[in-house]
Scaffold this motif. Structure first.
Motif, PDB file in Angstrom:
ATOM      1  N   ALA A 143      -0.806  -8.763   2.360  1.00  0.00           N
ATOM      2  CA  ALA A 143      -0.759  -7.802   2.414  1.00  0.00           C
ATOM      3  C   ALA A 143       0.383  -6.799   3.316  1.00  0.00           C
ATOM      4  O   ALA A 143       1.346  -6.392   2.637  1.00  0.00           O
ATOM      5  N   PHE A 144       0.182  -7.504   4.269  1.00  0.00           N
ATOM      6  CA  PHE A 144       0.746  -6.958   5.116  1.00  0.00           C
ATOM      7  C   PHE A 144       2.221  -7.641   4.941  1.00  0.00           C
ATOM      8  O   PHE A 144       3.476  -6.596   4.952  1.00  0.00           O
ATOM      9  N   PHE A 145       3.051  -8.906   4.508  1.00  0.00           N
ATOM     10  CA  PHE A 145       4.038  -9.402   4.252  1.00  0.00           C
ATOM     11  C   PHE A 145       4.289  -8.798   2.981  1.00  0.00           C
ATOM     12  O   PHE A 145       5.585  -8.249   3.101  1.00  0.00           O
ATOM     13  N   THR A 146       3.895  -8.355   1.701  1.00  0.00           N
ATOM     14  CA  THR A 146       3.938  -8.080   0.867  1.00  0.00           C
ATOM     15  C   THR A 146       4.418  -6.717   1.161  1.00  0.00           C
ATOM     16  O   THR A 146       5.478  -6.071   0.693  1.00  0.00           O
ATOM     17  N   ALA A 147       4.182  -5.610   2.037  1.00  0.00           N
ATOM     18  CA  ALA A 147       3.962  -4.572   2.328  1.00  0.00           C
ATOM     19  C   ALA A 147       5.482  -4.062   3.368  1.00  0.00           C
ATOM     20  O   ALA A 147       5.953  -3.609   2.709  1.00  0.00           O
TER      21      ALA A 147
END
Length: 292
Positions: free
Chosen positions: A219-223
């Motif tokens: 989720a952090f990466f795609t954010a």
């Protein structure tokens, strides 16, 4: 020089979005869809606020522009993303992404009908090539290239319509009237947090749901890529060129990047029809780039 920079911004946005589209499938396999979306939107806020402060881009746009950006957030980052994530959970990533990336067709239509931009034959031909490429990428004749269900395919197409309209109409409207890209994006992120957060509170309580550290990392990466960098690059490009020229570049490149990422990261095995679709999408990118 400005043309080269505009294309570079657009290709960069397509790479960020295309990879995030595919990687999200890994996160959704480990975390509830709504919870994943809430966490992803919250992480995006951690990028948008510091960036706006550092660059001094927060100029407090007029309420009309904030309202338009919020509408784009509701359409794109909540409703469109909800449909796409549903499609992604039900089908293969390269198929769902290919259908969702027919958004340029709807983006061009929005730019011409609502923004009054010229209807260039080359631009429409490029958009149609992108749509044709998406069709072959998920053609039933290819077997594994088709979405997991009719509902999945319809959801991905619904996401395409919403993304195409929101990322072209409201976004270009706000950019043309002086709203900074990061202000637009911050409004987008806040709208997404409120929308997804409300849905989570009403229908998907956190109690009893396991929080997977890997899913949080995804989720952090795609954010960082899809929700922050992709939007900043896309909006920067919109400030320099007409939306009807940029949307086919974005859509074609996103289809290609998502296609490659699904093979490399998810080990999906696209059919020969899928490869034909990738070639058609590439042709659309080249054609519209030559129109600059």
């Amino acid at each position: 020089m400005q043309t080269d920079l505009t294309v570079l911004f657009t290709i960069g946005a397509a790479l960020s979005w295309g990879v995030a589209q595919v990687v999200s499938k890994l996160g959704l396999a480990r975390m509830h869809l709504v919870h994943y979306a809430v966490v992803r939107a919250a992480f995006a806020l951690l990028f948008a606020v510091p960036y706006g402060i550092i660059t001094g881009a927060f100029r407090f746009a007029e309420p009309t522009l904030i309202g338009m950006a919020a509408l784009a957030g509701l359409i794109d980052s909540f409703l469109g993303t909800l449909l796409y994530m549903y499609a992604l959970k039900r089908g293969e990533a390269h198929g769902a992404a290919a259908l969702a990336n027919t958004a340029p067709f709807w983006g061009v239509a929005t730019a011409v009908i609502f923004l009054g931009e010229p209807a260039r034959p080359t631009t429409f031909l490029a958009a149609l090539l992108v749509v044709a490429g998406a069709y072959f990428l998920i053609s039933p004749k290819g077997g594994r290239g088709s979405p997991g269900s009719v509902k999945s395919g319809l959801a991905a197409l619904g996401a395409a319509v919403l993304w195409g309209v929101a990322e072209t109409g409201p976004a270009k409207y706000c950019m043309d009237r002086g709203m900074s890209p990061v202000e637009f994006q911050l409004t987008l992120v806040i709208t997404a947090i409120l929308s997804w957060g409300l849905l989570a509170l009403l229908n998907h309580p956190w109690r009893g749901n396991r929080i997977d550290p890997t899913a949080i990392g995804i989720a952090f990466f795609t954010a960082a890529t899809g929700f922050f960098l992709g939007w900043i690059l896309w909006l920067s490009g919109l400030r320099l060129a007409e939306a009807s020229l940029l949307t086919p570049i974005r859509g074609g490149a996103m289809t290609i990047f998502a296609f490659l990422a699904s093979v490399a990261l998810l080990r999906e095995r696209p059919t020969s029809w899928a490869f034909l679709g990738a070639a058609l999408a590439t042709s659309g990118v080249v054609l519209v780039s030559l129109a600059f």
